[in-house]
Structures are given as C-alpha cells and as structure tokens.
Design an enzyme around this catalytic site. Structure first.
Site, PDB file in Angstrom:
ATOM      1  CB  VAL A  24      21.919  12.859 -33.324  1.00 41.10           C
ATOM      2  CG1 VAL A  24      21.021  11.865 -32.607  1.00 41.10           C
ATOM      3  CG2 VAL A  24      23.271  12.220 -33.646  1.00 41.10           C
ATOM      4  CB  VAL A  83      25.353  14.382 -30.402  1.00 38.39           C
ATOM      5  CG1 VAL A  83      24.783  15.537 -31.210  1.00 38.39           C
ATOM      6  CG2 VAL A  83      24.250  13.442 -30.006  1.00 38.39           C
ATOM      7  CG  LEU A  90      42.047  10.745 -26.416  1.00 39.86           C
ATOM      8  CD1 LEU A  90      42.108   9.995 -25.092  1.00 39.86           C
ATOM      9  CD2 LEU A  90      42.989  10.115 -27.432  1.00 39.86           C
ATOM     10  CG  LEU A  99      45.207   5.632 -22.222  1.00 43.54           C
ATOM     11  CD1 LEU A  99      44.767   4.168 -22.230  1.00 43.54           C
ATOM     12  CD2 LEU A  99      44.700   6.290 -20.943  1.00 43.54           C
ATOM     13  CB  ILE A 138      48.675   9.083 -20.468  1.00 46.93           C
ATOM     14  CG1 ILE A 138      47.747   9.928 -21.366  1.00 46.93           C
ATOM     15  CG2 ILE A 138      48.477   9.430 -19.003  1.00 46.93           C
ATOM     16  CD1 ILE A 138      48.083  11.400 -21.441  1.00 46.93           C
TER      17      ILE A 138
HETATM   18  C1  LIG Z   1      38.871  13.251 -24.207  1.00 47.36           C
HETATM   19  C2  LIG Z   1      40.283  13.146 -23.780  1.00 47.36           C
HETATM   20  N1  LIG Z   1      40.581  12.571 -22.592  1.00 47.36           N
HETATM   21  C3  LIG Z   1      41.873  12.444 -22.205  1.00 47.36           C
HETATM   22  C4  LIG Z   1      42.896  12.898 -22.982  1.00 47.36           C
HETATM   23  C5  LIG Z   1      44.348  12.745 -22.538  1.00 47.36           C
HETATM   24  N2  LIG Z   1      45.107  11.882 -23.456  1.00 47.36           N
HETATM   25  C6  LIG Z   1      45.916  12.388 -24.413  1.00 47.36           C
HETATM   26  S1  LIG Z   1      46.666  11.225 -25.316  1.00 47.36           S
HETATM   27  C7  LIG Z   1      45.951   9.981 -24.415  1.00 47.36           C
HETATM   28  C8  LIG Z   1      46.259   8.544 -24.727  1.00 47.36           C
HETATM   29  C9  LIG Z   1      46.164   8.258 -26.179  1.00 47.36           C
HETATM   30  O1  LIG Z   1      46.324   6.889 -26.406  1.00 47.36           O
HETATM   31  P1  LIG Z   1      46.280   6.359 -27.893  1.00 47.36           P
HETATM   32  O2  LIG Z   1      45.175   6.987 -28.633  1.00 47.36           O
HETATM   33  O3  LIG Z   1      46.318   4.872 -27.870  1.00 47.36           O
HETATM   34  O4  LIG Z   1      47.626   6.957 -28.522  1.00 47.36           O
HETATM   35  P2  LIG Z   1      49.153   6.584 -28.228  1.00 47.36           P
HETATM   36  O5  LIG Z   1      49.686   7.694 -27.387  1.00 47.36           O
HETATM   37  O6  LIG Z   1      49.194   5.258 -27.531  1.00 47.36           O
HETATM   38  O7  LIG Z   1      49.772   6.555 -29.583  1.00 47.36           O
HETATM   39  C10 LIG Z   1      45.126  10.508 -23.419  1.00 47.36           C
HETATM   40  C11 LIG Z   1      44.362   9.708 -22.446  1.00 47.36           C
HETATM   41  C12 LIG Z   1      42.531  13.530 -24.201  1.00 47.36           C
HETATM   42  N3  LIG Z   1      43.433  14.037 -25.037  1.00 47.36           N
HETATM   43  N4  LIG Z   1      41.229  13.606 -24.574  1.00 47.36           N
HETATM   44 MG   LIG Z   2      47.922   3.577 -27.817  1.00 46.85          MG
END
Ligand SMILES: Cc1ncc(C[n+]2csc(CCOP(=O)(O)OP(=O)(O)O)c2C)c(N)n1
Ligand SMILES: [Mg+2]
Length: 599
Positions: free
Chosen positions: A25, A51, A421, A476, A479
């Site tokens: 960027v 970025v 994430l 999520l 979690i």
């Molecule tokens: C930047 C960041 N913040 C918080 C987390 C903690 N975390 C791990 S998995 C998750 C939820 C993921 O949800 P989703 O992508 O919808 O996947 P699912 O478990 O529902 O399949 C979180 C908040 C992380 N891994 N990365």
């Molecule tokens: Mg999910």
C-alpha cells in the site's frame, strides 16, 4: 561506479535476489520506493486494500514455492503497525517475508513527526532483524543481510525501515558487483545420524514426526524415501502436512488436540520412540507433555539449536537442516539395509494401517441445516490431489484438518502457530500470484472471512481466481465451543436480521451480496446435496471470469467439533463411523476400497 538513489539500489538488489512480486500500500514516506519500482519495471505490485493483508499475501506467496520470498511494503506508521501481525505469523511458522517500510526523514524522527513511529522496535520480537537504516550507503548491505538472514538457519521475516531522506540520498552502487551471501544451514554428522538410527533400531514401535521444517527445506521426497527404507510410519504435524501423501501406506495420521485423526493420536500413543524432524512440539500437537512423552523416547532434529530442549528434553538432539539430516538418514539406512541390519517393522506398520482403516469419524450426514462434516466429504469429492488448500483457524480449519486430504508439500497452507483471523483470504491471493496455474481452495469460517473481506476486490482487480469455501455458522464457532467450559454463550454470535437480505434467515451478513459488490462471483448452498454441484459450478465460474468465487455453505449453527485437552481424551461429539458409508471419502475408502469395520 554508477551513482543512484539508495532506494534504486535496493530495488536492483530485490531483483538480483529473485523478487518478482511485491504486495503493498503506497504512502507518502514510501513513494521513493514506488518511484524506483516503476522506473525499474521488473517487479509486479499487487495493491492490497488493507496493509495487514499485504503481509499475509507475502506469506501465502512464500509458502507456495521453494525459494520464494514474499515482499510487503507500506509506510512505517499505520501501515507498518498493520503488518506486525503478518510478521508474527511468518515468524511463528518459520516463513521468510521481507517487510519494507518508508519512514519520516531522519532529522525529524524524534520530533513526533507525522506517522513517525519506531516500527523497528515494535517489530523486533517478531522478526529475525528489524532495523531502521540511517546511513544511505548502508542500504545495500542491509538488504544483503536481510536475504541472508531470511534464508539461513531457521527461516523467518525481516523488516527494513527506510527514512525518506535515506531512500532519496545518492550512493555509489554497481549491481554487477553484488552477490547474494552464501546461505548458512547446519548439517548433521554421520556419527549423530548413526546414533539416531541405533535408537530407532532398538525401538519396537517407532514413529517419525514430520514438521514444517521438512517442507521449508524442500525435503519431502527424502522423508518418504527414508521412511520407506526403514519402514517406519510417519505422523506429520499441521505444518508438515503434505510432506508424505495422505494415502501413503506409512502415513499414520496427524496427532494433536484439534487438527488430528483418532488413528493419528492412537498410533502416537502406541509408539515407543518418536523421531521428530523439523518440528517444534507445538502444544496443540502434543497436548499435555506427560501424556505425550510417557513411555517413549525422543530424538529431535532441528535447524535451530535453541529449539532442542525448549519444550521437553529429548533423549537425543541433533542440530541440522532437515534436508541435510534426511539425506544422511537415507544414506545410512540404505547401507544398513544392504547389510541386512534393518529390523522388520511389518507388524507395527500393519497395526498403524489397521487403525487408519477403522478409527474414523462420521462425515456422511443428510441433515438440513448442513452439518460441517458433510462439507469436507464433498470437498474431497470435488477437489483433486493438486489442490492447494489455504486456511487459518476456527472450527472450519480444525474440521478441515481432520477430514480433508493433502497429498503434496505446500498444498496445505496454514498460519499454524499464530492463526490470525482474516489471514485466509489474502494468503490465498498470495498463493494465486505464486502459482497462477494452481487450483487454490480457501477454507474459512464466517468470521475469518469477514476480517479482511475487502481483499476480495484485490482478487477481482488483479484476476486472481480461487474458490473460497465459506462455512457459515453465524458464530465465532471455536470460541463458542470453548465457552462451554464457562457455561456461557457470550459475545460470540454473528447473527442478526439483515434488513436488506431477509433470505439469509437471520444469519446476519449477506456474503453473496458483499462478494458480488467486490467484483467476485458467489453461490449460496443450504442443502447437503447442493454442495457438490455448487463446487463444480464454482470451478466453471472461476475459469470463465478469472475472479475469486465464494461458495457459502449455510451450516447448522451449533456443531461441536472433536477436540480435547490431552491426546488421550479427545471428546467426540458425533457418533463415530461404523460402516463404510459413514465415511465414504476417508482415505482408506478412497484408495484401497477395503475398509474394514470392527462393527
Ligand atoms: C485476530 C484474532 N482475534 C481473535 C482470535 C480468536 N479466535 C479464534 S477462532 C475465532 C472464531 C472464528 O470464527 P469463524 O471464523 O466463524 O470460524 P468457526 O469457528 O465458526 O468455524 C476467534 C475469535 C484469532 N484467532 N485471531
Ligand atoms: Mg463461524
């Protein structure tokens, strides 16, 4: 000696070191670099929309091909800080990326200048080197050192921060006199390898744990050759997945708390010696160390001396690049075989293979809303051996690790340790840039997808086609499942009534509309029988339009995925497979057609 701006010398060095692509960027303080990039015209640039995404694109780019080094670029201030997460996930997985940042002029660094932040200090814990270059004549040396460090020993990222005036200053530089530095990698000695082979021979039920270091060292073929010579089963780690094909008779499954198979854990627990190569005993692989280590001896081979003994003390530690070690392992094993010294492992190998045939989880569910296990079954049907999967974290990634099949190194591209994430989408774009011919399939939960969703526009703009399987539980999910221990379901819901899209049925974001708005194609699936046709349709759309294609699969909202706190206490939430048709795409069913069930 030719004279040129220091930044022009830097761009020539990038080219000489093999860089053909950069992700970034622009900003005022890095514009000299962009001017030099344009003038030289040999490095293609992909303009990210965030970025952080540029850094993850660089990671995806590095992880796809041997020798690649992804480059990400921005200003030092808010761009550099955005890229810290990418440096962290690269460092954590031993992935070299080069982050170049444009800084305020040196004379104003201490005046709280606009967007001046000590990015080198911020990056230090997550980079092999993070430096602000203050002398223009040191710019070539800084880049030369950066490439040397990224490639030598345990690979990892580097940040070079360049004040505006340093970029602009004229220096004497001749690229014809520039040479990349010789890469340093420690190598095992023959006595070390012989000692390890003696221990292996003395064991009754040995296993090899194959880590990402084998993939980094491009030594997967040597691993398979060695395993076949000694006839010892292999457990890849999450980062080593693909080092041995899933359908190889010696592939004994993955072990761990989450991305693991029942047979992988049982095989590991049945072993009496583990030879770990290029792995780091990650806690989601080992679980509790008492359970993991009880009753077995360990040999640990790693390129980084301080990794030996970091998690637990092995019975033998060898500091070596995986390729160098495996070459000697194979050579020594061949000699032992020819001398008739190698023990017969037939019974132990068969015990491991029998568990692989029988200890399966069920994937075949006909339920609507769709159960996630069914998605991976259909993905196994839709995608072939050459597919490059990209994923990060969440129940989606965990179930993908349990059920998908990987046959080649660098075909499971995953931010294993950091799991940030949002990583999946930009990393997949980086994979597409590195291997435009590949079938790239990304796998995200809805939250991971939403984190850096704007990068879809990058895929559309730069014609980077891939399929993004988006499993939407409007949660999520990982979690939510973890909160069961607290007996709460708190701040983890992504559901709301979308006033513009009642058809999403309270699942909140209309991902199809967003993807289309970004210039991509998108399909939504709610019935299990629609999954495979949608994946096939996605392949056609991708070929026709050369843009990312999102396949959103509406899941049941609450499905718990197998996991536990120790590798001997993994909790199964669904009934297990008891008949072949319960797990029709399990590896033994796909390849041997001889699945036997215990009843
Ligand atoms: C930047 C960041 N913040 C918080 C987390 C903690 N975390 C791990 S998995 C998750 C939820 C993921 O949800 P989703 O992508 O919808 O996947 P699912 O478990 O529902 O399949 C979180 C908040 C992380 N891994 N990365
Ligand atoms: Mg999910």
């Amino acid at each position: 000696m030719p004279r040129m701006k220091a930044i022009a010398a830097a761009v020539q060095i990038l080219q000489r070191e093999g860089v053909r692509h950069a992700f970034g960027v622009p900003g005022a303080a890095i514009n000299p670099f962009y001017a030099a990039l344009r003038e030289r015209g040999t490095i293609d640039h992909v303009l990210a929309r965030h970025v952080e995404a540029a850094a993850h694109m660089a990671e995806g780019y590095t992880r796809t091909r041997v020798g690649n080094i992804g480059v990400c670029v921005g200003t030092s201030g808010p761009a550099g800080t955005d890229m810290i997460t990418g440096l962290y996930s690269a460092a954590a997985d031993s992935i070299p990326i080069l982050c170049i940042t444009g800084q305020a002029p040196t004379a104003r660094l201490h005046k709280e200048d606009f967007q001046a932040v000590d990015i080198a200090a911020i990056a230090k814990p997550v980079a092999k080197l993070a430096t602000t270059v203050l002398e223009p004549a040191q710019v070539p040396g800084a880049f030369q050192q950066a490439f040397d460090l990224m490639r030598s020993g345990r690979p990892g990222p580097v940040l070079i921060d360049l004040p505006f005036d340093v970029q602009m200053a004229e220096i004497a530089f001749d690229i014809d006199t520039y040479e990349p530095l010789p890469v340093h990698k420690p190598a095992a000695t023959r006595p070390q390898i012989d000692k390890a082979l003696d221990m292996l021979a003395a064991a009754e039920r040995p296993l090899i744990v194959a880590g990402g270091g084998i993939i980094n060292a491009d030594a997967a073929d040597l691993l398979v050759e060695f395993a076949e010579l000694v006839d010892v089963p292999v457990i890849p780690t999450l980062m080593g997945w693909g080092a041995i094909p899933d359908d190889h008779r010696l592939m004994a499954g993955m072990a761990g708390l989450q991305t693991a198979q029942r047979y992988g854990n049982t095989n590991l627990l049945a072993s009496d010696l583990v030879l770990g190569i290029g792995n780091r005993w990650a806690n989601r692989h080992t679980g509790g160390l008492a359970t993991y280590t009880r009753g077995r001896r360990f040999i640990h081979v790693d390129i980084e001396p301080t990794q030996i003994g970091r998690v637990f003390a092995p019975d033998l530690g060898i500091v070596s690049d995986a390729e160098a070690a495996l070459r000697l392992f194979a050579e020594a094993a061949r000699e032992r075989r020819d001398a008739g010294w190698l023990p017969d492992r037939g019974e132990w190998v068969e015990q491991c293979a029998e568990r692989k045939r029988t200890m399966l989880r069920r994937t075949h569910f006909d339920d609507t809303p769709i159960k996630p296990q069914r998605v991976y079954e259909e993905m196994n049907r839709a995608f072939g051996r050459d597919t490059r999967y990209v994923s990060t974290i969440g129940l989606s990634q965990i179930a993908g690790g349990q059920f998908l099949h990987v046959y080649r190194p660098r075909h499971w591209i995953n931010a294993g340790q950091a799991g940030p994430l949002g990583w999946t989408l930009p990393a997949a774009l980086g994979v597409c840039v590195a291997d435009p011919e590949a079938t790239v399939v990304a796998l995200s939960g809805d939250y991971d997808f939403q984190f850096l969703i704007e990068e879809l526009a990058v895929g559309a703009q730069f014609n980077l086609p891939y399929i993004h399987v988006l499993v939407n539980n409007s949660y999520l999910g990982l979690i939510r499942q973890a909160q069961r221990a607290f007996d709460i379901d708190y701040c983890v819901q992504l559901s709301f009534d979308n006033v513009n899209s009642p058809e999403v049925g309270g699942y909140g974001v209309d991902h199809v509309k967003v993807a289309e708005g970004m210039g991509c194609k998108a399909l939504r699936v709610s019935e299990p029988t629609e999954i495979l046709p949608a994946l096939e349709e996605a392949k056609k759309l991708m070929a026709q339009h050369r843009v990312p294609v999102v396949v959103e699969i509406i899941l049941e909202r609450i499905t718990n995925i197998s996991m536990g706190t120790e590798i001997d206490n993994i909790v199964e939430f669904e009934e297990l497979a008891t008949r072949g048709e319960d797990a029709p795409t399990a590896i033994s069913a796909l390849n041997l057609d001889e699945m036997q069930f215990l009843d």
